[in-house]
Each structure stands twice: as C-alpha cells, then as structure tokens.
Design an enzyme around this catalytic site. Structure first.
Site, PDB file in Angstrom:
ATOM      1  N   GLY A   1       0.890  -1.047   0.143  1.00 18.07           N
ATOM      2  CA  GLY A   1      -0.035   0.023  -0.058  1.00 18.07           C
ATOM      3  C   GLY A   1       0.899   1.141   0.119  1.00 18.07           C
ATOM      4  N   SER A   2       0.137   2.404   0.061  1.00 24.22           N
ATOM      5  CA  SER A   2       1.031   3.772  -0.149  1.00 24.22           C
ATOM      6  C   SER A   2       1.811   3.922   1.205  1.00 24.22           C
ATOM      7  CB  SER A   2       0.074   4.798  -0.609  1.00 24.22           C
ATOM      8  OG  SER A   2      -1.058   4.759   0.413  1.00 24.22           O
ATOM      9  N   THR A   3       1.195   3.668   2.180  1.00 22.63           N
ATOM     10  CA  THR A   3       1.913   4.126   3.487  1.00 22.63           C
ATOM     11  C   THR A   3       3.123   3.277   3.537  1.00 22.63           C
ATOM     12  OG1 THR A   3      -0.314   4.569   4.323  1.00 22.63           O
ATOM     13  CG2 THR A   3       1.447   4.806   5.875  1.00 22.63           C
TER      14      THR A   3
ATOM     15  N   ASP B   1      -6.783  -0.499   6.020  1.00 25.33           N
ATOM     16  CA  ASP B   1      -7.892   0.256   5.654  1.00 25.33           C
ATOM     17  C   ASP B   1      -8.839   0.768   6.644  1.00 25.33           C
ATOM     18  OD1 ASP B   1      -7.085  -0.002   2.821  1.00 25.33           O
ATOM     19  OD2 ASP B   1      -7.283  -2.218   3.282  1.00 25.33           O
TER      20      ASP B   1
ATOM     21  N   GLU C   1      -0.058 -10.640   3.513  1.00 21.22           N
ATOM     22  CA  GLU C   1       0.289  -9.528   4.627  1.00 21.22           C
ATOM     23  C   GLU C   1      -0.281 -10.414   5.747  1.00 21.22           C
ATOM     24  OE1 GLU C   1      -0.912  -5.273   2.375  1.00 21.22           O
ATOM     25  OE2 GLU C   1      -2.568  -6.698   3.274  1.00 21.22           O
TER      26      GLU C   1
HETATM   27  C1  5RP Z   1      -3.157  -3.650   1.060  1.00 16.34           C
HETATM   28  C2  5RP Z   1      -3.416  -3.029   2.427  1.00 16.34           C
HETATM   29  C3  5RP Z   1      -3.058  -1.763   2.516  1.00 16.34           C
HETATM   30  O1  5RP Z   1      -2.145  -1.951   3.894  1.00 16.34           O
HETATM   31  C4  5RP Z   1      -4.098  -0.819   2.868  1.00 16.34           C
HETATM   32  O2  5RP Z   1      -4.986  -0.901   1.825  1.00 16.34           O
HETATM   33  C5  5RP Z   1      -3.723   0.436   3.154  1.00 16.34           C
HETATM   34  O3  5RP Z   1      -3.159   1.276   2.007  1.00 16.34           O
HETATM   35  P1  5RP Z   1      -2.946   2.834   1.965  1.00 16.34           P
HETATM   36  O4  5RP Z   1      -1.569   2.732   2.856  1.00 16.34           O
HETATM   37  O5  5RP Z   1      -2.548   3.028   0.588  1.00 16.34           O
HETATM   38  O6  5RP Z   1      -3.986   3.331   2.424  1.00 16.34           O
HETATM   39  O7  5RP Z   1      -4.171  -3.923   3.222  1.00 16.34           O
HETATM   40  O8  5RP Z   1      -3.707  -4.834   0.880  1.00 16.34           O
END
Ligand code: 5RP
Length: 238
Positions: free
Chosen positions: A31-33, A90, A109
C-alpha cells in the site's frame, strides 16, 4: 489522495522506520503508506544509518520496490523468524481489529503479520473507525472457479459481495496469487470480527479474508493539527 492525507502518511511512515534496528528480519507491508516506509528504510540502509536488515515482502509491489532500493530480501519460507512487521490498514477499530486488503495483498500480509514477533500498523487518521465495515468493504480472496459460489454463501451470511474489477485492464482484479477478490458489505457493519473472520475462511473456495483480528500490537496514527504533521501512538480500548 488529498495533500493532507499524504502528509499524514509521510509522517507515520517516517515514525515507522524509526522502529527498525540493525540485524532485524522485517516484514514489509503493502500500500501507499508501507511504500513510503520501504523507501525510508532503503534510504537508511544506503546511508549506513541501518545495517544487516533482511526484508520479507507482502506483495509484488513491495518486492519490486525493495529490489529497486537494494534492500536484501528473503522469502517467508527462508526465514526462521520475523522480528517486526510494519504495514498499513484500511480500517482500525478501538480494539485494534483491522480491515486490510485495499491493495488485494491481504493473504501474504496476514502470513507475515502472524509470523512477526511484533506487528505495528501505520495509518493516517482517516482510517480510524468505531465499527468495521460501515465504510470500507471487506476484501475476501477467492479461487477464480468458486467466486459465484462464495458470493452466494456470503449472501446467506447477510453479506453483499461484489467482484472487484480492475482499472486499465478488462475484467477483474487478479491477486499476486492468481485469484479474485470479493468486496463485502455487511448490513450494520461488523460487530463480531473474531467469529466472522473464522466463518468466512470456512467457506470452501475462500483463501483468506481481510479481517486481521488480535494481530496488531501497536497502532501509529499520522495526523495533521494546526498545519503540523505528527504521529500519535494509539491506546488500545478495553
Ligand atoms: C493492501 C493493504 C494496505 O495496507 C491498505 O490498503 C492501506 O493502504 P494505504 O496505505 O495505501 O492507505 O491492506 O492490501
């Protein structure tokens, strides 16, 4: 993503990198973070501020990024332990139960989070909720040949499930494992995540769902107050 949310993600990703220590085997989320966190780790390894780190990635995204940054990687099968895993989410409820899988990476994950001695979740403040699934749909990874059957089983559990469709590709999202994703909404959200996680995973054809129950040890929240980005360590309720 808004500029504000981006600032929060940057702040919490930077705080996440502070948790790494020399010699650790670390789980690298998706994910982005998590991507910002992986970039920060790469910079610290390149500058010599950190050394002897081995990463275990949770997605193709993380694998490509870590390789670009020269972060040494091993597969889950090749390590005997993971000292610390860091990943985004999320939704996070007050008891640290999570919904993950916005990037369709929740199978790997969850494997990495479950293996880690410590699992730290890094989110911006928009991810904090009182009850899961009122906003964000619950991702469920399913075998391609079983998606309609699983959809019906979820409907029998009062879950309205839709196949996640791809952007810039015809047809559905295909996961790193070659499967499909159903995104599920339960009426009134999820009141019992512990039982629901187990019940969904009991449906034949389901690989894994995005409920992460009793896995998170710590939640760090990026926030912006009076134009200043900062990070708060969340207190777990109850
Ligand atoms: C990917 C995930 C991510 O950690 C989740 O979607 C958060 O993403 P972001 O940091 O882009 O908001 O579970 O499967």
């Amino acid at each position: 993503m808004s500029d504000l949310q981006n600032q929060m993600k940057k702040a919490v990703a930077e705080a996440a990198v502070e948790q790494f220590r020399d010699g650790m085997i670390v789980g690298l989320g998706s994910g982005s973070t998590a991507a910002l966190m992986i970039k920060g780790l790469g910079q610290r390894l390149a500058s010599g501020q950190l050394k002897d780190i081995v990463g275990v990635t949770t997605s193709f995204q993380g694998e490509v990024l870590a390789a670009e940054l020269g972060i040494p990687l091993r597969s889950l099968n090749a390590v005997d332990r993971i000292d610390l895993a860091i990943d985004g989410a999320d939704e996070v409820d007050p008891s640290f139960q999570l919904i993950k899988g916005g990037g369709a990476c929740h199978v790997q994950e969850k494997l990495v989070a479950a293996r880690a001695e410590r699992f730290v979740v890094v989110v911006d403040s928009t991810k904090l909720v009182q009850r899961l699934n009122l906003e964000f749909l619950l991702p469920v990874e399913v075998l391609p040949g079983a998606w309609r059957q699983v959809q019906q089983q979820l409907a029998a559990m009062n879950g309205k499930a839709e196949l996640r469709m791809a952007h810039r590709k015809a047809g559905p999202v295909v996961t790193d494992q070659g499967n499909l994703v159903l995104d599920v909404r339960f009426e009134d959200g999820i009141s019992g995540p512990v039982d629901l996680e187990r019940s969904i995973n009991n449906i034949p054809g389901v690989l894994e769902n995005g409920l992460f129950v009793n896995l998170a040890d710590e939640v760090l929240v990026g926030e912006v107050n009076d134009d200043l980005a900062g990070v708060r360590r969340l207190e777990k309720a109850g």
